[in-house]
Enzyme design. Structure first.
Site, short mmCIF file in Angstrom:
data_model
loop_
_atom_site.label_atom_id
_atom_site.label_comp_id
_atom_site.label_asym_id
_atom_site.label_seq_id
_atom_site.Cartn_x
_atom_site.Cartn_y
_atom_site.Cartn_z
N LYS A 1 0.83 -1.20 0.00
CA LYS A 1 0.00 0.00 0.00
C LYS A 1 0.88 1.26 0.00
CE LYS A 1 -4.15 -0.21 2.51
NZ LYS A 1 -4.85 -0.03 3.78
N GLU B 1 -18.42 7.24 2.57
CA GLU B 1 -17.72 6.89 1.34
C GLU B 1 -18.43 7.49 0.12
OE1 GLU B 1 -16.54 2.82 0.87
OE2 GLU B 1 -16.07 2.63 3.00
N ASN C 1 -23.98 6.45 14.25
CA ASN C 1 -24.09 5.37 13.26
C ASN C 1 -25.28 4.47 13.57
OD1 ASN C 1 -22.10 6.15 11.59
ND2 ASN C 1 -20.66 4.55 12.10
N HIS D 1 -34.62 5.53 2.82
CA HIS D 1 -34.83 4.82 1.55
C HIS D 1 -34.87 3.33 1.85
CE1 HIS D 1 -34.29 8.53 -0.58
NE2 HIS D 1 -33.17 8.73 0.10
N ALA D 2 -36.02 2.76 1.60
CA ALA D 2 -36.19 1.33 1.89
C ALA D 2 -35.44 0.51 0.84
CB ALA D 2 -37.67 0.98 1.88
N CYS E 1 -19.10 0.09 8.36
CA CYS E 1 -19.40 0.72 9.65
C CYS E 1 -20.68 0.25 10.32
CB CYS E 1 -19.49 2.24 9.46
SG CYS E 1 -17.93 2.94 8.96
N ARG F 1 -17.34 -4.34 1.48
CA ARG F 1 -17.37 -4.87 2.85
C ARG F 1 -18.82 -4.91 3.36
NH1 ARG F 1 -12.98 -1.17 5.65
NH2 ARG F 1 -13.73 0.23 4.02
C1 UDX Z 1 -21.62 5.52 7.23
C2 UDX Z 1 -22.02 6.85 7.89
O1 UDX Z 1 -22.94 7.52 7.04
C3 UDX Z 1 -20.77 7.70 8.14
O2 UDX Z 1 -21.12 8.90 8.82
C4 UDX Z 1 -19.79 6.89 9.00
O3 UDX Z 1 -18.61 7.60 9.22
C5 UDX Z 1 -19.47 5.57 8.33
O4 UDX Z 1 -20.68 4.85 8.07
P1 UDX Z 1 -20.92 4.76 4.78
O5 UDX Z 1 -20.70 3.41 5.36
O6 UDX Z 1 -19.90 5.34 3.84
O7 UDX Z 1 -21.07 5.83 5.96
O8 UDX Z 1 -22.29 4.71 3.97
P2 UDX Z 1 -23.76 5.33 4.06
O9 UDX Z 1 -23.96 6.29 2.96
O10 UDX Z 1 -24.09 5.79 5.41
O11 UDX Z 1 -24.63 4.03 3.70
C6 UDX Z 1 -24.55 2.84 4.47
C7 UDX Z 1 -25.47 1.78 3.93
O12 UDX Z 1 -26.83 2.13 4.17
C8 UDX Z 1 -25.38 1.55 2.43
O13 UDX Z 1 -25.41 0.16 2.18
C9 UDX Z 1 -26.61 2.22 1.86
O14 UDX Z 1 -27.06 1.66 0.67
C10 UDX Z 1 -27.61 1.98 2.99
N1 UDX Z 1 -28.70 2.96 3.03
C11 UDX Z 1 -28.43 4.27 3.24
C12 UDX Z 1 -30.03 2.52 2.88
O15 UDX Z 1 -30.30 1.33 2.70
N2 UDX Z 1 -31.03 3.45 2.95
C13 UDX Z 1 -30.79 4.77 3.17
O16 UDX Z 1 -31.77 5.54 3.25
C14 UDX Z 1 -29.45 5.20 3.31
#
Ligand code: UDX
Length: 435
Positions: free
Chosen positions: A35, A155, A211, A254-255, A263, A330
């Protein structure tokens, strides 16, 4: 200021590059030689919108370095950030082995007085005090501080999240850490992007609570979606109606097929495990994780409406990444869903704009599984199509064109992404989630 970042994963790399961009001198340390070699060639091991350009700019200006040598990394460090992985360990507990090992090595090379050791890795309340004890057992002749500075970047939006944060949280216990962290973040702090200073345990809990709350919103609307299907209501409209209440808001309602990523799943379970260690039961938080773990099943249930047996059925999978704009798989829902389909004898052809390589590394599949070289190719001769990730590119699909390519007529939309009317107009059967 001289900043050392230990761990060049998502959080470490994005934070390091952004801190360099606001003028600090940053050294990133990682034990992964390949890396670091890649980063020293100017290539980012992760895909994140805008990161490559920012990395190139700051390397050119000499503001960021990458090394595997902790002695180089710790030279002159005013602030040391730990951003190493804290994988899920026994009983859902966060495994702190890598974090404590990093702290030990960093402490061994600490040369300055009043260095601030800051935890940015997601870890349960009480972790910083473990780090402090570890560091104190090695540094016995110099004053140092510890702090918590949880990371909230998402992300795909990580760079924007860094420069325009909803908030920066610092958990501190002395003036040295407070002053240095305030100075560090001064360039990005404003009335709209405030800095919140709390105790260390509080800052640690803010991350887990945030979270878990976002994951709760998702599991909540997913449960409502299942009920919508039963009574013939539309979850998209339910969510819209709920979100119009400012106290609820539209986001994270969003369902679909459930949350994934590095996370939510891990953090929710780790918070429950932290509670258990104190004989405290998180009843709501425990339940939301159960709801999410069963989401994969809705796809199977929908397929069963049309196929009594999946053996030999060719299924198109659109999207492997846990969400769009990343190649990260992941804990992605695709892993479980594809596994279950293969177990039932289906043949899978998958397409994701970015995540084929990552999926290949993660998914040790047995069964008839292949990747399509193009979006259109993924539909050839398929009996059904299942959308798992809502990539913008999938909006370009002309359903009329699929009539000739696909054998079957079933479109299962795991993210309520397509327009039902458009899909049905082309002659397909549309199955959304709770719509
Ligand atoms: C998340 C937190 O948003 C962030 O603040 C923290 O630091 C790390 O974890 P991330 O894992 O990048 O970030 O993704 P995020 O956009 O939160 O989405 C997580 C998951 O939830 C995805 O699989 C997404 O598809 C799902 N999701 C999100 C839903 O199913 N419905 C929603 O309404 C929003």
């Amino acid at each position: 200021m001289h900043i050392t970042i230990i761990g060049t994963g998502y959080v470490g790399l994005v934070s390091g590059v952004c801190l360099a961009d606001i003028g600090h001198s940053v050294v990133c340390v990682d034990i992964d030689t390949s890396k670091i070699a890649l980063l020293n060639e100017g290539c980012s091991p992760i895909y994140e919108n805008g990161l490559d350009d920012l990395l190139a700019k700051n390397r050119e200006k000499g503001r960021i370095q990458f090394t595997t040598d902790m002695a180089i990394g710790m030279k002159d460090a005013d602030i040391v950030f730990f951003s190493v992985d804290t994988p899920m360990g026994e009983y859902g507990k966060a495994n702190l082995t890598n974090l404590l090992a990093a702290a030990r090595t960093a402490a061994q090379h600490c040369s300055k007085d009043h260095t601030v050791f800051v935890n940015k890795s997601t870890a349960p309340p009480g972790t910083v005090s473990k780090l402090k004890a570890m560091i104190a057992s090695i540094i016995d002749n110099k004053p140092f501080s510890v702090a918590s500075n949880p990371e909230f970047l998402s992300e795909g939006n990580a760079i924007r999240d860094f420069f325009f944060p909803n908030r920066v949280v610092i958990g501190v216990e002395d003036a040295n850490a407070t002053k240095k962290l305030q100075e560090l973040y001064r360039p990005i702090i404003s009335e709209k992007h405030p800095l919140l200073t709390t105790s260390i345990q509080t800052a640690e809990l803010i991350k887990y609570a945030s979270n878990s709350f976002l994951a709760l919103k998702i599991s909540f609307i997913n449960e409502i979606a299942d009920f919508c299907e039963l009574i013939g209501a539309n979850v998209k409209d339910v969510a819209r109606g709920m979100g119009m209440d400012e106290r609820i808001g539209h986001r994270f309602l969003h369902a679909g097929i459930g949350y994934g990523g590095s996370c939510f799943g891990k953090d929710v379970k780790a918070l429950v495990a932290s509670g258990e260690e104190c004989n405290f039961e998180f009843k709501i938080i425990k339940a939301l994780s159960t709801v999410n773990d069963l989401r994969y099943y809705i796809v199977l249930k929908k397929l069963r409406k049309y196929f009594s047996d999946l053996k030999g059925k060719r299924i198109t999978i659109l999207g492997l990444a846990f969400k769009p704009m990343t190649k990260d798989v992941r804990d992605a829902p695709s892993l479980r869903i594809i596994y279950e389909l293969l177990e039932r004898g289906a043949s899978i052809i998958a397409f994701d704009p970015l995540a084929h390589e990552e999926f290949q590394k993660t998914f040790k599949c047995r069964g008839d599984f292949s990747y399509a070289h193009s979006l259109l190719e993924s539909f050839r001769d398929s009996d059904a199509c299942i959308l798992l990730t809502e990539w913008d590119e999938f909006k370009t699909i002309q359903f009329n064109d699929l009539l000739l390519l696909m054998k079957g007529r079933i479109i299962i939309d795991g993210r309520n992404f397509f327009e039902r009317a458009e899909v049905e107009k082309a002659g397909f059967i549309y199955e959304g989630v709770g719509t």
